[in-house]
Design a protein around this motif. Structure first.
Motif, PDB file in Angstrom:
ATOM      1  N   GLN A   1       0.826  -1.204   0.000  1.00  3.35           N
ATOM      2  CA  GLN A   1       0.000   0.000   0.000  1.00  3.35           C
ATOM      3  C   GLN A   1       0.854   1.245   0.000  1.00  3.35           C
ATOM      4  O   GLN A   1       2.035   1.230   0.332  1.00  3.35           O
ATOM      5  CB  GLN A   1      -0.906   0.023   1.240  1.00  3.35           C
ATOM      6  CG  GLN A   1      -0.151   0.258   2.552  1.00  3.35           C
ATOM      7  CD  GLN A   1      -1.076   0.474   3.734  1.00  3.35           C
ATOM      8  OE1 GLN A   1      -1.928  -0.370   4.015  1.00  3.35           O
ATOM      9  NE2 GLN A   1      -0.930   1.586   4.435  1.00  3.35           N
TER      10      GLN A   1
ATOM     11  N   HIS B   1      -6.726  -2.349  12.134  1.00  6.13           N
ATOM     12  CA  HIS B   1      -7.670  -3.432  12.420  1.00  6.13           C
ATOM     13  C   HIS B   1      -6.952  -4.781  12.434  1.00  6.13           C
ATOM     14  O   HIS B   1      -7.164  -5.599  13.351  1.00  6.13           O
ATOM     15  CB  HIS B   1      -8.788  -3.436  11.373  1.00  6.13           C
ATOM     16  CG  HIS B   1      -9.731  -4.593  11.522  1.00  6.13           C
ATOM     17  ND1 HIS B   1     -10.729  -4.623  12.461  1.00  6.13           N
ATOM     18  CD2 HIS B   1      -9.805  -5.784  10.846  1.00  6.13           C
ATOM     19  CE1 HIS B   1     -11.397  -5.765  12.375  1.00  6.13           C
ATOM     20  NE2 HIS B   1     -10.851  -6.489  11.396  1.00  6.13           N
TER      21      HIS B   1
ATOM     22  N   SER C   1      -2.367   6.389   2.163  1.00  2.00           N
ATOM     23  CA  SER C   1      -3.735   5.880   2.149  1.00  2.00           C
ATOM     24  C   SER C   1      -4.285   5.746   3.571  1.00  2.00           C
ATOM     25  O   SER C   1      -3.891   4.853   4.324  1.00  2.00           O
ATOM     26  CB  SER C   1      -3.776   4.516   1.456  1.00  2.00           C
ATOM     27  OG  SER C   1      -5.037   3.902   1.639  1.00  2.00           O
ATOM     28  N   GLU C   2      -5.206   6.631   3.943  1.00  2.00           N
ATOM     29  CA  GLU C   2      -5.852   6.513   5.252  1.00  2.00           C
ATOM     30  C   GLU C   2      -6.604   5.197   5.374  1.00  2.00           C
ATOM     31  O   GLU C   2      -6.596   4.545   6.425  1.00  2.00           O
ATOM     32  CB  GLU C   2      -6.817   7.680   5.478  1.00  2.00           C
ATOM     33  CG  GLU C   2      -6.164   8.948   5.970  1.00  2.00           C
ATOM     34  CD  GLU C   2      -7.173   9.907   6.568  1.00  2.00           C
ATOM     35  OE1 GLU C   2      -7.338   9.899   7.800  1.00  2.00           O
ATOM     36  OE2 GLU C   2      -7.806  10.648   5.788  1.00  2.00           O
ATOM     37  N   GLU C   3      -7.251   4.796   4.304  1.00  2.00           N
ATOM     38  CA  GLU C   3      -7.991   3.541   4.307  1.00  2.00           C
ATOM     39  C   GLU C   3      -7.040   2.368   4.551  1.00  2.00           C
ATOM     40  O   GLU C   3      -7.357   1.430   5.292  1.00  2.00           O
ATOM     41  CB  GLU C   3      -8.715   3.357   2.973  1.00  2.00           C
ATOM     42  CG  GLU C   3      -9.605   2.128   2.916  1.00  2.00           C
ATOM     43  CD  GLU C   3     -10.322   2.025   1.581  1.00  2.00           C
ATOM     44  OE1 GLU C   3      -9.666   1.706   0.576  1.00  2.00           O
ATOM     45  OE2 GLU C   3     -11.545   2.280   1.558  1.00  2.00           O
ATOM     46  N   GLY C   4      -5.875   2.433   3.918  1.00  2.00           N
ATOM     47  CA  GLY C   4      -4.883   1.391   4.133  1.00  2.00           C
ATOM     48  C   GLY C   4      -4.449   1.313   5.577  1.00  2.00           C
ATOM     49  O   GLY C   4      -4.317   0.218   6.146  1.00  2.00           O
ATOM     50  N   TRP C   5      -4.213   2.447   6.211  1.00  2.00           N
ATOM     51  CA  TRP C   5      -3.792   2.457   7.613  1.00  2.00           C
ATOM     52  C   TRP C   5      -4.916   1.992   8.534  1.00  2.00           C
ATOM     53  O   TRP C   5      -4.648   1.354   9.569  1.00  2.00           O
ATOM     54  CB  TRP C   5      -3.285   3.831   8.018  1.00  2.00           C
ATOM     55  CG  TRP C   5      -1.910   4.091   7.490  1.00  2.00           C
ATOM     56  CD1 TRP C   5      -1.516   5.043   6.594  1.00  2.00           C
ATOM     57  CD2 TRP C   5      -0.728   3.351   7.816  1.00  2.00           C
ATOM     58  NE1 TRP C   5      -0.183   4.944   6.340  1.00  2.00           N
ATOM     59  CE2 TRP C   5       0.341   3.917   7.064  1.00  2.00           C
ATOM     60  CE3 TRP C   5      -0.471   2.266   8.648  1.00  2.00           C
ATOM     61  CZ2 TRP C   5       1.642   3.429   7.155  1.00  2.00           C
ATOM     62  CZ3 TRP C   5       0.827   1.774   8.726  1.00  2.00           C
ATOM     63  CH2 TRP C   5       1.860   2.356   7.991  1.00  2.00           C
ATOM     64  N   ASP C   6      -6.158   2.290   8.184  1.00  2.00           N
ATOM     65  CA  ASP C   6      -7.285   1.748   8.968  1.00  2.00           C
ATOM     66  C   ASP C   6      -7.258   0.221   8.938  1.00  2.00           C
ATOM     67  O   ASP C   6      -7.505  -0.444   9.948  1.00  2.00           O
ATOM     68  CB  ASP C   6      -8.614   2.257   8.410  1.00  2.00           C
ATOM     69  CG  ASP C   6      -8.854   3.730   8.690  1.00  2.00           C
ATOM     70  OD1 ASP C   6      -8.166   4.281   9.574  1.00  2.00           O
ATOM     71  OD2 ASP C   6      -9.717   4.327   8.009  1.00  2.00           O
ATOM     72  N   GLY C   7      -6.934  -0.328   7.760  1.00  2.00           N
ATOM     73  CA  GLY C   7      -6.844  -1.773   7.632  1.00  2.00           C
ATOM     74  C   GLY C   7      -5.700  -2.350   8.453  1.00  2.00           C
ATOM     75  O   GLY C   7      -5.843  -3.416   9.078  1.00  2.00           O
TER      76      GLY C   7
END
Length: 267
Positions: A71, A84, A75-81
């Motif tokens: 990633q 989690h 990518s904020e979405e990537g870091w959220d993943g």
């Protein structure tokens, strides 16, 4: 009353996260932490092929649990993943190395806003997003290292974007050190000078020097001879060892520090 288990505390190297892990300082650091007994590694890089090659190497050599994240660090979405996944599998992190970055050159008068933003977004915004995730996931007593640069402290023509972004990343590490101190979380920065890594490939002046001298090593030696009193640049393994020191109990009283490794470049 029944005994209550205290919150888990970090152990070195424990569960480690490394960005820019597929090459150079990042790959050397991943290998070092794996050799030091890491229980699991979260490796982040945009180069999926090189990332998986490193993962295979570490798995075969150390039998280590891996979480490979192909990633962009922006990518904020990537870091959220990542947050989690790490929470689900290991409950948190013990060691973090914020290493991913890019470089460019150009005088302030000639540098385009697009080129400026391309460097600052990765080196500062990417460091912020990584560090934000790290501060959420690090266990009490954990440690992080931000890979800055000697350019954060020494001005040179043509390094406006790179130097400013690395200086800002250094200050971000210091703020994180203050914010994490109450939980025993240490955040330090390392400031390399010249390092023999692939980041030089594609830089016109370096490529020309390789052609002139006949090899990359000869080109590095030529540049270091001019730039450093010691006459040599660092190898990635050397920087990895110093990062490992900053993460380890040997640096228990160090936080908010800036460890300069530049062959005397700033003298």
């Amino acid at each position: 009353m029944p005994d209550v288990d205290p919150a888990p505390r970090a152990t070195y190297p424990g569960v480690c996260l490394v960005t820019g892990a597929a090459s150079g300082i990042g790959a050397a650091t991943a290998r070092r932490l794996a050799a030091d007994g890491a229980t699991a590694m979260v490796l982040v890089d945009r180069n999926g092929e090189a990332l998986h090659a490193l993962g295979d190497e570490l798995e075969q050599a150390h039998g280590i649990a891996l979480y490979l994240c192909h990633q962009d660090i922006l990518s904020e979405e990537g870091w959220d993943g990542v947050e989690h996944g790490v929470t689900h599998h290991w409950g948190g992190l013990d060691s973090v190395v914020i290493n991913a970055g890019v470089s460019d050159a150009g005088t302030i008068a000639e540098l385009s806003l697009e080129a400026w933003r391309a460097v600052v977004s990765v080196n500062l915004d990417g460091t912020f997003l990584t560090l934000r995730t790290a501060m959420r996931l690090l266990r009490d007593g954990g440690a992080a290292v931000v890979v800055s640069s000697a350019s954060a402290m020494k001005a040179e023509p043509g390094t406006a974007a790179y130097g400013a972004s690395k200086a800002a990343g250094l200050q971000l590490a210091r703020v994180a050190a203050k914010e994490g101190a109450a939980r025993g979380i240490r955040v330090n920065a390392i400031l390399p000078g010249g390092v023999e890594t692939p980041i030089w490939q594609g830089v016109p002046a370096f490529d020309a020097l390789v052609t002139e001298t006949g090899s990359e090593q000869a080109a590095f030696d030529r540049m270091a001879g001019f730039a450093t009193p010691l006459g040599h640049y660092a190898k990635p393994d050397e920087i990895a060892g110093q990062i490992a020191f900053l993460l380890s109990p040997a640096a228990h009283s160090m936080t908010g520090s800036a460890l300069v490794v530049d062959g005397g470049y700033m003298l």
